[in-house]
Design an enzyme around this catalytic site. Structure first.
Site, PDB file in Angstrom:
ATOM      1  N   HIS A  93      17.016  26.488  54.973  1.00  0.00           N
ATOM      2  CA  HIS A  93      15.635  26.793  55.373  1.00  0.00           C
ATOM      3  C   HIS A  93      14.797  25.514  55.255  1.00  0.00           C
ATOM      4  O   HIS A  93      15.015  24.700  54.354  1.00  0.00           O
ATOM      5  CB  HIS A  93      15.070  27.894  54.464  1.00  0.00           C
ATOM      6  N   SER A 110       6.107  32.675  62.082  1.00  0.00           N
ATOM      7  CA  SER A 110       4.994  33.571  62.387  1.00  0.00           C
ATOM      8  C   SER A 110       5.365  34.694  63.360  1.00  0.00           C
ATOM      9  O   SER A 110       4.544  35.091  64.185  1.00  0.00           O
ATOM     10  CB  SER A 110       3.792  32.776  62.903  1.00  0.00           C
ATOM     11  N   GLU A 116      13.845  27.815  63.779  1.00  0.00           N
ATOM     12  CA  GLU A 116      12.546  27.935  63.130  1.00  0.00           C
ATOM     13  C   GLU A 116      11.749  26.653  63.320  1.00  0.00           C
ATOM     14  O   GLU A 116      11.907  25.705  62.534  1.00  0.00           O
ATOM     15  CB  GLU A 116      12.735  28.203  61.634  1.00  0.00           C
ATOM     16  N   GLY A 149       4.640  30.058  58.662  1.00  0.00           N
ATOM     17  CA  GLY A 149       3.530  30.342  57.771  1.00  0.00           C
ATOM     18  C   GLY A 149       2.194  29.815  58.251  1.00  0.00           C
ATOM     19  O   GLY A 149       1.227  29.799  57.510  1.00  0.00           O
ATOM     20  N   ASN A 169      12.520  37.576  55.127  1.00  0.00           N
ATOM     21  CA  ASN A 169      12.648  36.565  54.068  1.00  0.00           C
ATOM     22  C   ASN A 169      11.394  36.624  53.203  1.00  0.00           C
ATOM     23  O   ASN A 169      10.328  36.176  53.615  1.00  0.00           O
ATOM     24  CB  ASN A 169      12.808  35.186  54.737  1.00  0.00           C
ATOM     25  N   TRP A 170      11.561  37.175  52.016  1.00  0.00           N
ATOM     26  CA  TRP A 170      10.385  37.391  51.155  1.00  0.00           C
ATOM     27  C   TRP A 170       9.933  36.130  50.427  1.00  0.00           C
ATOM     28  O   TRP A 170       8.907  36.133  49.747  1.00  0.00           O
ATOM     29  CB  TRP A 170      10.684  38.472  50.109  1.00  0.00           C
ATOM     30  N   LYS A 171      10.750  35.094  50.492  1.00  0.00           N
ATOM     31  CA  LYS A 171      10.429  33.835  49.802  1.00  0.00           C
ATOM     32  C   LYS A 171      10.129  34.099  48.317  1.00  0.00           C
ATOM     33  O   LYS A 171      10.723  35.008  47.748  1.00  0.00           O
ATOM     34  CB  LYS A 171       9.287  33.111  50.521  1.00  0.00           C
ATOM     35  N   GLU A 184      11.975  24.996  54.106  1.00  0.00           N
ATOM     36  CA  GLU A 184      11.324  24.815  52.801  1.00  0.00           C
ATOM     37  C   GLU A 184      12.299  24.229  51.789  1.00  0.00           C
ATOM     38  O   GLU A 184      11.910  23.453  50.914  1.00  0.00           O
ATOM     39  CB  GLU A 184      10.728  26.156  52.321  1.00  0.00           C
TER      40      GLU A 184
HETATM   41  P1  PGA Z   1       6.753  33.080  58.539  1.00  0.00           P
HETATM   42  O1  PGA Z   1       8.090  32.492  57.867  1.00  0.00           O
HETATM   43  O2  PGA Z   1       7.172  34.310  59.325  1.00  0.00           O
HETATM   44  O3  PGA Z   1       5.848  33.407  57.393  1.00  0.00           O
HETATM   45  O4  PGA Z   1       6.223  32.035  59.430  1.00  0.00           O
HETATM   46  C1  PGA Z   1       9.306  32.463  58.563  1.00  0.00           C
HETATM   47  C2  PGA Z   1      10.370  31.808  57.747  1.00  0.00           C
HETATM   48  O5  PGA Z   1      10.072  30.844  57.022  1.00  0.00           O
HETATM   49  O6  PGA Z   1      11.545  32.213  57.783  1.00  0.00           O
END
Ligand code: PGA
Length: 249
Positions: free
Chosen positions: A95, A209, A163, A169, A9-11, A97
């Protein structure tokens, strides 16, 4: 029989040029890997160009979000029809976010998941608890609530991603044992709610992470079927290393 899936997931990262450079490196290094599934989730603006590169390869494309209606007056939104049109197989829904910064609630997430399935997309549906909820011992309660909110959804057509929000992150990964505990809880819950068959076929990814150093230990756990990778998927070397390690498990 479940297959491992490693999804990047490149966000909100990578211009079209940067995205294509990264994808070219991935294709060169990963083209012979058949044992596990690989998917990337570039930003919308780079989907079309990256699809041209991965079209005939073992790497699949996904979108990071979608709206649930196929067309209409929804300024700024992206239709499932467009996502299919641009070559996506997957779409991330719910997600944390999106839940946090864009106030997406369970009811909306439910509609998006249903719409994705109607469009033959595979939704990767994210669930997970905050640090505060974990510290209060509410992890299972939160997960159960989020899964119950996915009412009327065919769990044989989705991928779930556990998650823990406190691990996204932050560099703090759930230990493989902690993650497995929740993955097992989810699988048992699905078995009770639906059927042993649906539960045993459900792909449950870990996210938060995940990186080259911990991927092996995570996916060696019986109920962890791969990872949704953020930060570590933005660099060719670390994502390639994760996939090669996952293949060898
Ligand atoms: P991260 O993000 O690996 O940077 O913790 C995971 C995600 O949000 O899917």
């Amino acid at each position: 029989m479940r297959r491992y899936l490693i999804a990047g997931n490149w966000k909100m990262n990578k211009t079209i040029k940067e995205a294509c450079e990264l994808v070219n490196k991935l294709v060169a290094e990963l083209k012979d890997i058949k044992e596990i599934d690989i998917a990337i989730f570039p930003p919308f603006t780079a989907l079309s160009e990256t699809y041209k590169i991965i079209k005939e390869t073992n790497i699949s494309l996904g979108a990071q979000n979608m709206w649930y209606e196929p067309k209409g007056a929804y300024t700024g939104e992206t239709s499932p029809a467009f996502i299919v049109d641009v070559g996506c197989k997957y779409v991330i829904v719910g997600h944390s976010e999106r839940r946090k910064y864009f106030q997406e609630k369970d009811e909306l997430i439910n509609r998006k998941v249903k719409s994705a399935i109607e469009w033959n997309l595979i939704p990767i549906v994210c669930v997970g608890e905050t640090l505060e909820q974990r510290e209060k011992g509410e992890t299972n309660k939160v997960i159960e609530y989020e899964i119950n909110e996915l009412d009327g959804i065919d769990f044989s057509k989705i991928v779930l991603a556990y998650e823990p929000i406190w691990a996204i992150g932050t560099g703090k990964t759930a230990t493989p044992e902690t993650a497995e505990e929740t993955h097992k809880f989810i699988r048992d819950l699905i078995q009770k709610k639906y059927s042993p068959e649906i539960a045993s076929n459900l792909c449950i990814l870990y996210g938060g992470s995940a990186k080259p150093d911990n991927i092996e230990a995570l996916i060696r756990k019986p109920d962890i079927d791969g990872a949704l990778v953020g930060g570590a998927s933005l660099e060719a070397n670390s994502f390639i290393e994760m996939i090669k390690k996952a293949r060898s498990v």
